[in-house]
Design a protein around this motif. Sequence first.
Motif, PDB file in Angstrom:
ATOM      1  N   GLY A  28      -6.083   7.057   3.611  1.00 30.12           N
ATOM      2  CA  GLY A  28      -6.721   5.651   3.503  1.00 30.12           C
ATOM      3  C   GLY A  28      -5.818   4.918   2.597  1.00 30.12           C
TER       4      GLY A  28
ATOM      5  N   PHE B 252      -6.558  -9.482   7.562  1.00 30.78           N
ATOM      6  CA  PHE B 252      -5.926  -8.607   6.892  1.00 30.78           C
ATOM      7  C   PHE B 252      -4.914  -8.151   7.925  1.00 30.78           C
ATOM      8  CE2 PHE B 252      -5.938  -3.732   5.019  1.00 30.78           C
ATOM      9  CZ  PHE B 252      -4.602  -3.710   5.082  1.00 30.78           C
TER      10      PHE B 252
ATOM     11  N   ASP C  71       0.759  -1.188  -0.010  1.00 29.12           N
ATOM     12  CA  ASP C  71       0.138   0.093  -0.101  1.00 29.12           C
ATOM     13  C   ASP C  71       0.793   1.355   0.061  1.00 29.12           C
ATOM     14  OD1 ASP C  71      -2.102   1.718   0.579  1.00 29.12           O
ATOM     15  OD2 ASP C  71      -2.576   1.036   2.517  1.00 29.12           O
TER      16      ASP C  71
ATOM     17  N   ARG D 289     -11.100  -7.106   7.680  1.00 26.80           N
ATOM     18  CA  ARG D 289     -11.808  -6.691   6.212  1.00 26.80           C
ATOM     19  C   ARG D 289     -10.782  -6.699   5.296  1.00 26.80           C
ATOM     20  NH1 ARG D 289      -9.522  -1.983   5.765  1.00 26.80           N
ATOM     21  NH2 ARG D 289      -8.760  -1.149   7.521  1.00 26.80           N
TER      22      ARG D 289
ATOM     23  N   ASN E 129      -6.622  -5.901  10.526  1.00 22.85           N
ATOM     24  CA  ASN E 129      -7.901  -5.589   9.922  1.00 22.85           C
ATOM     25  C   ASN E 129      -8.845  -6.586   9.941  1.00 22.85           C
ATOM     26  OD1 ASN E 129      -7.210  -2.734   9.892  1.00 22.85           O
ATOM     27  ND2 ASN E 129      -5.854  -3.348   8.257  1.00 22.85           N
TER      28      ASN E 129
ATOM     29  N   GLY F 256      -8.574  -4.794   2.332  1.00 23.70           N
ATOM     30  CA  GLY F 256      -7.857  -3.553   2.317  1.00 23.70           C
ATOM     31  C   GLY F 256      -8.451  -2.642   1.413  1.00 23.70           C
ATOM     32  N   ASP F 257      -8.336  -1.365   1.480  1.00 21.23           N
ATOM     33  CA  ASP F 257      -8.914  -0.335   0.298  1.00 21.23           C
ATOM     34  C   ASP F 257      -7.640   0.344   0.103  1.00 21.23           C
ATOM     35  OD1 ASP F 257     -10.098   1.384  -1.421  1.00 21.23           O
ATOM     36  OD2 ASP F 257     -11.909   1.234  -0.338  1.00 21.23           O
ATOM     37  N   PRO F 258      -6.735   0.475  -1.000  1.00 17.17           N
ATOM     38  CA  PRO F 258      -7.264   0.012  -2.268  1.00 17.17           C
ATOM     39  C   PRO F 258      -6.536  -1.624  -2.585  1.00 17.17           C
ATOM     40  CG  PRO F 258      -5.371   1.354  -2.391  1.00 17.17           C
ATOM     41  CD  PRO F 258      -5.764   1.279  -1.019  1.00 17.17           C
ATOM     42  N   GLU F 259      -6.075  -2.191  -1.448  1.00 15.19           N
ATOM     43  CA  GLU F 259      -5.625  -3.550  -1.502  1.00 15.19           C
ATOM     44  C   GLU F 259      -6.277  -4.435  -2.415  1.00 15.19           C
ATOM     45  OE1 GLU F 259      -5.284  -1.771   0.921  1.00 15.19           O
ATOM     46  OE2 GLU F 259      -3.323  -2.311   1.895  1.00 15.19           O
TER      47      GLU F 259
END
Length: 422
Positions: free
Chosen positions: A225, A268, A211, A286, A284, A288-291
Amino acid sequence: MKVLVVGSGGREHALCWAIAASPLCTKLYCAPGNGGIAQEAECVAIAADDLDGIVGFCRDNHIDFVVVGPEQPLVLGLVDRLDAAGIKAFGPRAYAAVLEGSKGFTKDLCARYGMPTAAYGRFGDAAAAKAFVAEKGAPIVVKADGLAAGKGVIMAETDAEAIAAIDDIFGGRFGAAGAEVVIEEWLIGEEASFFALVDGEHALALATAQDHKRVGDGDTGPNTGGMGAYSPAPVMTRKVIDAVMETIIRPTVAAMNAEGRPFRGVLFAGLMITDNGPQLIEYNARFGDPECQVLMMRLKSDILPALIASADGQLANFDLRWRDEPALTVVMAANGYPGDYDKGTVIGGLDEAAKADGVQVFHAGTALRDGKVVATGGRVLGVTAMGTTIAEAQQRAYAAIDKLDWPEGFCRRDIGWRAVGR
Ligand code: AMP
Ligand code: GLY
């Protein structure tokens, strides 16, 4: 089957894009969704943290399976509520989402069960926290215990910065998330993200990613983020992945079981690959964002049966196929992000950008207005490309970005620099 995805970010667009391709999915909804998700799913105007609204929608519309994207509804207990209503859902219950919801909980779990992580102290008042800083000395890392939208971590290079961070957190800067403080040893190494699907008992390794948290080129400026990501992460060799599964992921799954908090969903792990092997920075609960965007591009198999197997406790013997080719996402954000930014500006050139070879444009903060796509959030698009090499994926993503007509947005120009440099 009828599927509902909960969330409105680039992560949820990537999940909807992958789930919509599943032959098992007969109807896809997203709550609340965004301007891009509307191409894959029927968007319904229910906020991701409106638990009553989501449970009611699922009942009224006979939803068979719910996929929860963001952490907030997980920590609030959306999956518990859906379970109680007899609606199958992907994601951890609140008692397991605490792995993300409380950094102190996760540190104590690591200490009790021997998962490698930075040495730490956990404090409920400023005086004790400051005494710990005086004893250990900077550089040191100060964290708010609870969910702080990625902003609750202060890397203190001096004792004075650490003391100021402690005062800030206990002073209420992060609200209830700052009722406790975790102070940690500053780990040195290369960071990577690792994802595993978990069904309460078994863990299935997914893929690795890296990231880019800082807003500016060369990893400068404030944290965001995430301004871009790529997969796989070259630092995550087979040997390192095996060590992560052996020393971090499987022991965590067993520990959560032993604690009466079986974890189902995607784990995560934020990792630091140090000279002494991989160390857990944080969990985490959930994707990842943007993963998630790069993971979904690289996934060859149907994602939906895997998510269902996680919810059903059926991941043993499950297998997923991945493309060897790397994927890379560049985030386009509204000018000013992560500070104040303009909303409602029109984004042109999206069709041209999406036509490029191996490119998918995932939307985050967008909405459709009068047939036009407008920016409504800080992170707005995730322009994602596959390539035979990471350099080719990078070149394709930026070529697509150059087709966009959106002067009110910006991106980093160096996403993937570490991997391209290798
Ligand atoms: P987190 O929100 O816990 O992922 O922390 C945000 C970022 O802070 C991480 O991605 C790391 O870059 C950095 N970080 C957090 N904890 C540590 C640590 N103990 N040592 C070094 N860097 C850290
Ligand atoms: N990109 C980091 C995260 O989703 O937390």
